[in-house]
Design an enzyme around this catalytic site. Structure first.
Site, PDB file in Angstrom:
ATOM      1  N   SER A  81      58.894  54.075 105.567  1.00 36.12           N
ATOM      2  CA  SER A  81      59.556  53.484 106.724  1.00 36.12           C
ATOM      3  C   SER A  81      60.001  54.549 107.720  1.00 36.12           C
ATOM      4  O   SER A  81      59.729  54.451 108.922  1.00 36.12           O
ATOM      5  CB  SER A  81      60.754  52.654 106.254  1.00 36.12           C
ATOM      6  OG  SER A  81      61.625  52.429 107.309  1.00 36.12           O
ATOM      7  N   SER A  82      60.655  55.603 107.221  1.00 35.57           N
ATOM      8  CA  SER A  82      61.140  56.638 108.162  1.00 35.57           C
ATOM      9  C   SER A  82      59.987  57.357 108.820  1.00 35.57           C
ATOM     10  O   SER A  82      60.065  57.698 109.998  1.00 35.57           O
ATOM     11  CB  SER A  82      61.969  57.722 107.480  1.00 35.57           C
ATOM     12  OG  SER A  82      62.768  57.210 106.525  1.00 35.57           O
TER      13      SER A  82
ATOM     14  N   HIS B 264      67.445  70.316 102.897  1.00 30.25           N
ATOM     15  CA  HIS B 264      68.229  70.914 103.967  1.00 30.25           C
ATOM     16  C   HIS B 264      67.842  70.419 105.350  1.00 30.25           C
ATOM     17  O   HIS B 264      68.720  70.025 106.110  1.00 30.25           O
ATOM     18  CB  HIS B 264      68.345  72.432 103.899  1.00 30.25           C
ATOM     19  CG  HIS B 264      69.557  72.842 104.667  1.00 30.25           C
ATOM     20  ND1 HIS B 264      70.817  72.769 104.139  1.00 30.25           N
ATOM     21  CD2 HIS B 264      69.713  73.145 105.961  1.00 30.25           C
ATOM     22  CE1 HIS B 264      71.691  73.044 105.083  1.00 30.25           C
ATOM     23  NE2 HIS B 264      71.049  73.284 106.205  1.00 30.25           N
TER      24      HIS B 264
ATOM     25  N   HIS C  38      70.387  77.905  99.688  1.00 31.72           N
ATOM     26  CA  HIS C  38      71.850  78.070  99.627  1.00 31.72           C
ATOM     27  C   HIS C  38      72.508  76.919  98.862  1.00 31.72           C
ATOM     28  O   HIS C  38      73.699  76.975  98.587  1.00 31.72           O
ATOM     29  CB  HIS C  38      72.470  78.265 101.020  1.00 31.72           C
ATOM     30  CG  HIS C  38      72.453  77.081 101.911  1.00 31.72           C
ATOM     31  ND1 HIS C  38      72.349  77.189 103.270  1.00 31.72           N
ATOM     32  CD2 HIS C  38      72.544  75.775 101.669  1.00 31.72           C
ATOM     33  CE1 HIS C  38      72.369  75.991 103.805  1.00 31.72           C
ATOM     34  NE2 HIS C  38      72.478  75.111 102.856  1.00 31.72           N
TER      35      HIS C  38
ATOM     36  N   ARG D 163      82.763  68.383  90.980  1.00 35.81           N
ATOM     37  CA  ARG D 163      82.406  67.088  91.533  1.00 35.81           C
ATOM     38  C   ARG D 163      81.713  66.243  90.459  1.00 35.81           C
ATOM     39  O   ARG D 163      81.392  66.728  89.401  1.00 35.81           O
ATOM     40  CB  ARG D 163      81.503  67.274  92.756  1.00 35.81           C
ATOM     41  CG  ARG D 163      80.227  67.990  92.493  1.00 35.81           C
ATOM     42  CD  ARG D 163      79.512  68.391  93.773  1.00 35.81           C
ATOM     43  NE  ARG D 163      78.826  67.263  94.377  1.00 35.81           N
ATOM     44  CZ  ARG D 163      77.720  67.391  95.119  1.00 35.81           C
ATOM     45  NH1 ARG D 163      77.208  68.588  95.343  1.00 35.81           N
ATOM     46  NH2 ARG D 163      77.149  66.350  95.642  1.00 35.81           N
TER      47      ARG D 163
END
Lengths: 183, 386, 527
Positions: free
Chosen positions: C171-172, C255, C304, C452
């Site tokens: 879709s994108s 990224h 990173h 997290r």
């Protein structure tokens, strides 16, 4: 304002780019492996046998400690441990070491050892002339073996490295041994 | 020139260490830590923090000045300038200079962090779902380290236990890692199943443990104490429940501990409760004895998946209660626990449990948790398998 | 061209919307499809938000009270997937659909039928994704990054997750191809590239990023799928693979994806700030170059995210410097917006409030990003709540605020009605206060050592977690005001003028409000 066919041309070109980038994703696999081979990026050692070193014949005072460690993956039913914990080696000379493996299962099993070296910068200087990790090993139910390893460390191992750890992780391949066909 | 610059930077680092390093900030700031590296890292953290504060303050000062002064309601008429190459070059160049000045000390610390040479001892740290295994390469001492039983009980959903009554909740293990102070310790990191990450904030040591690969890291602890950390790479259901506890002691105390551990011999590593005298695998054990011991072993090794009540997690981990394995053929039950189940999360416990522990936990699973088969499994039966 | 046939106008298929559900299912009109995207995104915003509230409810106090840890993990995983692929990306595509043709003076998107398909794949992709929560073994619980080998451990819902990611990707990519074709081919005569509004520019660059990296993600997840079901071992050491390689491939996508989520926001800011400062955008050309350099740099900083995996020193150095570099063009953008405001004649309607909120809080998120770039410090920050605080500061007051600002800014043009200004301002202030209550304390607990993706935590983190949870519920429920304002504005309200905003500049403000179903069938003249 352009016509529909011109839109299709752009869409077509971009679709080629999409397919190319999908391929690039897969291309990253061999690129990564080659990079790792050249730089020892992930600490993986070569999976092919090296030839015995040509020693320069010069006496060297340098000694490097080689440590041997073992891990059984997924806590599978194996015991796997190095026979010697560590040894002091002279770069350029060939040494023997070995690991003991036992299949704890009541079924025959096939295992595969996967090597890794820390620090990773030492990986490309660590050569194995003979190693049980080059092939899979087949075991009877409750079978065990002592598995040999012949290695040498290249003389041009960077001076800053004084200790190299060779680690093997033992994986159960989940396969059953194939009986030899001609016996 | 460069060395003067570095000296100025490091002095700046130390200045910033003194201010918010105090107790009042302990709960909201990075710990200073107890290793030379952790102190450097803290210095860098505070330096970049203050740089960010200054940049932020300057940006917001200009922005809010403009917001208050240049508003239509105050009758401010819009100017019509809309570009200036000089200004653009200026605000590209100035941040670049700030960044380069920041990068130099950061690179220096990074180089020091990566230098693992001349270590005094090596400890292999292996991540398991969901516990750690430590092995001292020099002495061969090795053991598992998992969340302490009391904490494990309290952290279950609806345990009914007020966790605030538990000291160091989720930060206590059964067997802490004992290390000497003042020695360069080299850590090797690997994992046996999925990726874990071993982190102790006070040591500024965090490295991923990757199955099949080995990583290294180092720390030189300067003060004795107990330092606590966590697994920081999501590793499945109980990722939050595999703490790290490092006990740093003076060298003589450490050596005594190692002697004690290796003196206790091969047996010591597999005894759950360190009750070595009871480790008599040849005698006949009574049902009560097996059940009492089995419950402890079960709590330490099985509840993470099969749950405290033996009900399992539907779709993920099978129940023990009423399980065809646990109430069926004894040999099959022994095989599952001893060998594990290939291709599933069920590990082989052959290397992790002693004969007595395994016999006890098997008996417990068959005669508790809602099951009542009525048979006992003797340690001698397990011994015969080895 | 249609002026000669006025009496047939209403009967002509191409000249007015069809009625009923068929209008929406078969529509090829860029405005209809834009509306569908935006409404879809709004619905997903509440679903993803609901998941966040389950997370914050469990973290209200230490101990496990509400959910099983496995379900908690699947909530964190799904929250991310829904918010990234179901909220922010569709909302930006919706805005692109509505605004790009109008901004460049084109009649519609270049490939209208493709446009219809790009949208209608989305609901199916998300039904598939959300249905995994009800399957045996639960939804995906290995984090949205789907790191091998953990992601390979769960139940068979895994295959559905991979397929739904493929559908979202398709879709994108189709949407992006359409946007590039539109921008290159549909511009009105005289609308040169360097005259395009920045929103169009940022979307052009974003579309290229999407086309370049979504296929890489598709490749990575396909490898996961074959590793799991077809015996390949790309990421398993046993067969000669490497789990870290997955991370490299994933973040090579991941990224640039971060910038996909923020570049269109930069474009929106560059439209709104000049309007309410009544002053042209400062440094238009440098904004274009900064966007392009951010896009380029985004391809060389991926590692990173992986400073703790054990990279060689040279690699760590390179990625540290490259990451620091990316803050330079980002800084240039912030400075340019400030210079746009400087000596302007500002008013503070809701879109401007959100734009200023964006500027302030995105800067905070950017500065913590600069801290994260310092590798030795990052090793302490990595995978803690400090990182969670950082990326929520750039994504919520960044991407989400920009979408809200854009909605308030353009909704009078879409509906022909002014939104409720008073409620809009209330929405801004309540959201902003709670948002900071929610995310600011996460910096503290992260620095103090809270990892997290954990369902339960040690007692020293209890106070700040409770504060964050209060913020979460406040922020979550204040979004109902937003939904109410949007619905109210769709239903009616004070009529908007064609120009809507006093200082507005751009082709979209030259058409009637609400924008007619078809605009610029005759290309406008560009000054």
């Amino acid at each position: 304002m352009k016509t529909m066919s011109q839109h299709i041309v752009i869409a077509g070109k971009l679709s080629v780019l999409v397919v190319a980038m999908f391929g690039f994703g897969y291309l990253m696999v061999p690129i990564y492996n080659v990079l790792c081979d050249i730089t020892g990026l992930n600490g993986k050692t070569s999976s092919v046998a090296a030839v015995a070193p040509q020693t320069s014949g010069e006496k060297s005072e340098r000694r490097v400690i080689v440590e041997f460690v073992a891990v059984v993956n997924s806590s599978a039913a194996w015991t796997f441990e190095p026979v010697q914990r560590s040894m002091e080696v002279e770069p350029g000379k060939t040494y023997n070491a070995s690991y003991n493996v036992k299949n704890l299962s009541s079924q025959p099993a096939v295992g595969q050892a996967v090597p890794s070296v820390a620090p990773s910068a030492a990986a490309k200087y660590f050569n194995k002339i003979e190693c049980f990790c080059f092939t899979r090993q087949e075991f009877e139910a409750n079978g065990s073996k002592e598995m040999p390893l012949v290695f040498f460390i290249e003389e041009d191992l960077p001076r800053s490295i004084d200790r190299v750890t060779l680690s093997y992780t033992y994986f159960d391949t989940g396969e059953k041994p194939v009986p030899a066909s001609d016996s | 020139m460069r060395s003067t610059f570095c000296a100025v930077v490091s002095r700046l680092c130390w200045l910033t260490v003194l201010l918010p390093g105090s107790k009042a900030f302990a709960d909201i700031n990075m710990p200073v830590g107890v290793t030379p590296i952790s102190k450097e890292v803290y210095g860098l953290h505070m330096l970049i923090f203050w740089i960010c504060c200054v940049i932020g303050a300057a940006v917001f000062a200009v922005m809010f000045y403009s917001i208050f002064k240049h508003r239509k309601s105050k009758g401010h008429k819009p100017a019509d300038f809309h570009e200036s190459t000089t200004v653009e070059i200026l605000w590209t160049a100035v941040p670049l200079v700030i960044l380069v000045s920041m990068a130099i000390p950061a690179a220096k610390t990074l180089i020091a962090m990566e230098d693992t040479s001349n270590a005094d001892l090596t400890i292999k740290v292996t991540g398991y779902q969901w516990k750690w295994h430590y092995e001292y390469l020099d002495s061969g001492v090795n053991f598992f380290s998992s969340l302490a039983a009391e904490h494990n009980e309290a952290r279950q959903v609806d345990s009914g236990i007020d966790v605030s009554t538990i000291d160091n909740y989720l930060k206590e293990v059964d067997n802490p890692l004992v290390v000497p102070v003042g020695k360069k310790i080299r850590f090797l990191h690997t994992a046996a199943d999925v990726i874990h990450s071993w982190w102790v904030p006070d040591l500024a040591v965090k490295k991923d443990a990757i199955p099949g690969f080995i990583n290294e890291n180092w720390a030189l602890i300067e003060e004795p104490g107990i330092y606590r950390g966590k697994c920081t790479e999501l590793c499945g259901r109980d990722h939050g429940f595999m703490p790290v506890v490092v006990k740093a002691v003076p060298e003589d105390e450490y050596l005594a501990w190692v002697a004690e551990q290796s003196g206790a011999g091969e047996e010591a590593e597999t005894v759950a409760d360190g009750d070595a005298a009871e480790e008599d695998t040849d005698r006949e054990w009574a049902m009560d004895e097996l059940l009492a011991r089995g419950e402890k072993v079960y709590t330490a090794n099985c509840v993470a998946c099969h749950q405290a009540g033996g009900q399992g997690v539907p779709g993920a981990f099978p129940a023990i209660t009423g399980s065809p394995v646990a109430i069926g053929d004894v040999d099959k039950h022994i095989e599952v626990v001893y060998e594990g189940v290939a291709g599933s999360a069920m590990a082989s416990f052959a290397a992790q449990l002693s004969d007595a522990d395994m016999a006890a936990v098997l008996t417990y699973q068959r005669n508790a948790l809602g099951n009542s088969v009525g048979d006992t499994i003797q340690p001698s039966a397990i011994k015969a398998l080895r | 061209m249609s002026t000669a046939t006025t009496e047939h106008h209403d009967h002509h298929d191409d000249h007015g919307p069809a009625y009923g559900w068929k209008r929406w299912l078969f529509t090829t009109n860029h405005k209809d499809i834009g509306t569908l995207y935006l409404l879809f995104s709004l619905v997903m915003f509440f679903i993803g938000g609901g998941m966040a509230l389950i997370i914050r409810a469990e973290l209200w106090q230490p101990g496990l009270q509400i959910v099983d840890p496995l379900f908690f993990n699947s909530m964190t995983t799904m929250h991310a997937l829904v918010m990234i692929f179901g909220v922010v990306m569709p909302a930006f595509v919706g805005l692109a659909n509505w605004m790009i043709p109008m901004m460049i003076g084109g009649p519609d998107m270049a490939l209208p039928r493709l446009n219809n398909w790009s949208f209608w794949i989305m609901p199916f992709a998300f039904l598939l994704l959300l249905s995994t929560l009800f399957m045996e073994g639960g939804g995906p619980a290995g984090g949205w990054t789907l790191y091998a080998p953990l992601s390979l451990q769960g139940g068979d819902s895994f295959a559905f997750v991979i397929f739904s990611i493929h559908f979202m990707g398709i879709s994108s990519v189709m949407g992006s191809i359409n946007i590039v074709a539109t921008i290159f081919n549909m511009r009105a005569p005289g609308m040169t590239l360097m005259k395009m509004p920045l929103f169009v520019w940022t979307w052009l660059i974003t579309a290229y990023l999407l086309i370049a990296v979504i296929p890489v993600l598709a490749g990575a997840v396909t490898m996961l799928l074959t590793d799991r079901y077809f015996g390949t071992s790309f990421f398993s050491a046993a067969g000669g693979g490497d789990p870290v390689m997955y991370q490299h491939i994933f973040w090579f996508f991941g990224h640039p994806e971060v910038y996909i989520l923020i570049l269109p926001a930069f474009g929106i800011m560059s439209s709104i700030i000049p309007t309410f400062a009544r002053k042209p955008l400062f440094g238009y050309a440098s904004m274009v170059y900064a966007t392009a350099s951010i896009a380029f740099l985004s391809f060389i900083v991926w590692a990173h995210h992986m400073f703790t995996v054990g990279m060689p020193l040279a690699g760590e150095m390179f990625f540290m410097f490259a990451t620091m570099m990316i803050s330079v063009p980002t800084g240039v953008k912030v400075f340019n917006w400030m210079a746009t405001m400087w000596r302007g004649s500002m008013t503070f309607e809701t879109p401007m409030l959100f734009a200023i909120g964006f500027l302030v809080m995105f800067t905070i998120g950017g500065l913590s990003g600069l801290m994260l770039a310092i590798t030795p410090a990052d090793i302490q920050y990595h995978d803690t709540y400090f990182v969670v605080a950082h990326f929520h500061y750039v994504l919520v007051p960044g991407a989400i605020y920009s979408i809200m600002a854009a909605t308030y800014y353009w909704i009078p043009k879409w509906t022909g009605n002014m939104y409720d200004e008073k409620l809009g301002k209330i929405h801004f202030w309540i959201s902003t206060i709670f948002l900071n209550v929610l995310f600011f304390p996460m910096h503290f607990v992260g620095l103090a050592g809270m990892p997290r993706r954990i369902p339960d935590y040690s007692l020293q983190f209890a106070d700040w977690n409770m504060v964050a949870s209060i913020g979460a519920f406040g922020f979550g429920f204040s979004q109902l005001i937003f939904a109410y304002v949007v619905i109210k504005c769709m239903k009616g309200g004070e009529k908007a003028t064609d120009e809507v905003w006093e200082g507005a500049d751009g082709l979209e403000w030259t058409v009637a409000s609400p924008a007619p179903y078809h605009t610029f069938e005759t290309p406008p003249t560009i000054k």
